[in-house]
Motif scaffolding. Structure first.
Motif, PDB file in Angstrom:
ATOM      1  N   HIS B   6       0.864  -1.183   0.000  1.00  7.23           N
ATOM      2  CA  HIS B   6       0.000   0.000   0.000  1.00  7.23           C
ATOM      3  C   HIS B   6       0.895   1.226   0.000  1.00  7.23           C
ATOM      4  CE1 HIS B   6      -3.226   2.538   2.316  1.00  7.23           C
ATOM      5  NE2 HIS B   6      -3.130   2.880   1.055  1.00  7.23           N
ATOM      6  N   GLN B  38      -6.530   9.089  -1.587  1.00 10.47           N
ATOM      7  CA  GLN B  38      -6.347   7.957  -2.493  1.00 10.47           C
ATOM      8  C   GLN B  38      -4.899   7.534  -2.574  1.00 10.47           C
ATOM      9  OE1 GLN B  38      -8.301   7.927  -6.319  1.00 10.47           O
ATOM     10  NE2 GLN B  38      -6.785   6.538  -7.161  1.00 10.47           N
ATOM     11  N   GLY B  39      -4.681   6.257  -2.480  1.00 10.60           N
ATOM     12  CA  GLY B  39      -3.343   5.699  -2.641  1.00 10.60           C
ATOM     13  C   GLY B  39      -3.363   4.563  -3.647  1.00 10.60           C
ATOM     14  N   LYS B  40      -2.222   3.907  -3.766  1.00  5.79           N
ATOM     15  CA  LYS B  40      -2.093   2.788  -4.690  1.00  5.79           C
ATOM     16  C   LYS B  40      -1.969   1.495  -3.904  1.00  5.79           C
ATOM     17  CE  LYS B  40       1.482   4.762  -6.569  1.00  5.79           C
ATOM     18  NZ  LYS B  40       2.695   5.053  -7.380  1.00  5.79           N
ATOM     19  N   MET B  41      -2.493   0.436  -4.467  1.00  5.55           N
ATOM     20  CA  MET B  41      -2.306  -0.878  -3.882  1.00  5.55           C
ATOM     21  C   MET B  41      -1.678  -1.763  -4.945  1.00  5.55           C
ATOM     22  SD  MET B  41      -2.617  -2.682  -1.244  1.00  5.55           S
ATOM     23  CE  MET B  41      -3.914  -2.997  -0.065  1.00  5.55           C
ATOM     24  N   ILE B  42      -0.481  -2.237  -4.679  1.00  8.76           N
ATOM     25  CA  ILE B  42       0.215  -3.082  -5.646  1.00  8.76           C
ATOM     26  C   ILE B  42       0.255  -4.505  -5.091  1.00  8.76           C
ATOM     27  CG2 ILE B  42       2.382  -3.484  -6.868  1.00  8.76           C
ATOM     28  CD1 ILE B  42       2.811  -0.354  -6.396  1.00  8.76           C
TER      29      ILE B  42
END
Lengths: 82, 82
Positions: B6, B38-42
């Motif tokens: 995250h 908002q963030g990124k989830m890889i």
């Protein structure tokens, strides 16, 4: 109350962003990465008046209305007490 | 082994995407949302040869090298057995 909404492409949908990440990691020498997929994580700060069930129901509607494109994306909701 | 990374903007950094989401939700009538970020989830698929400590160490390096811009972003790593 904090809520985390994970929005991700359905398995059957091609994820070029994830492929680019996996490729870049390989180029950098991280050969142990077999695949990568990228999704969004949205953190919501929910007013304290709602209980967990109400909050989850409301967030589910938000996902259907705005946060996720349910044609190609799935979502999961995690609630966390403040 | 699946790993989830995250990546999210540091608290002190302005998040226009999150503000846009909060604004749009308000417009749609979801008044209980006080804020959104908002963030990124890889999601990484890691080869099975590594143990949890090795995998976490390796993923931490990936974050520093590529996945996160540590000037403005933080990250957290979650590992999940296959």
């Amino acid at each position: 109350m904090k809520a985390y909404v994970h929005v991700y492409l359905k398995r059957a949908v091609l994820d070029p962003q994830g492929k680019a990440i996996a490729h870049a990691l390989h180029e950098l020498g991280y050969k142990d990465v077999k695949a990568a997929r990228q999704g969004k994580m949205i953190e919501l700060d929910i007013a304290d008046g709602l209980n967990k069930e109400q909050a989850e129901e409301s967030i589910r509607k938000m996902c259907e209305d705005l946060l996720a494109n349910t044609v190609i994306e799935d979502y999961s909701i995690t609630l966390e007490a403040a």
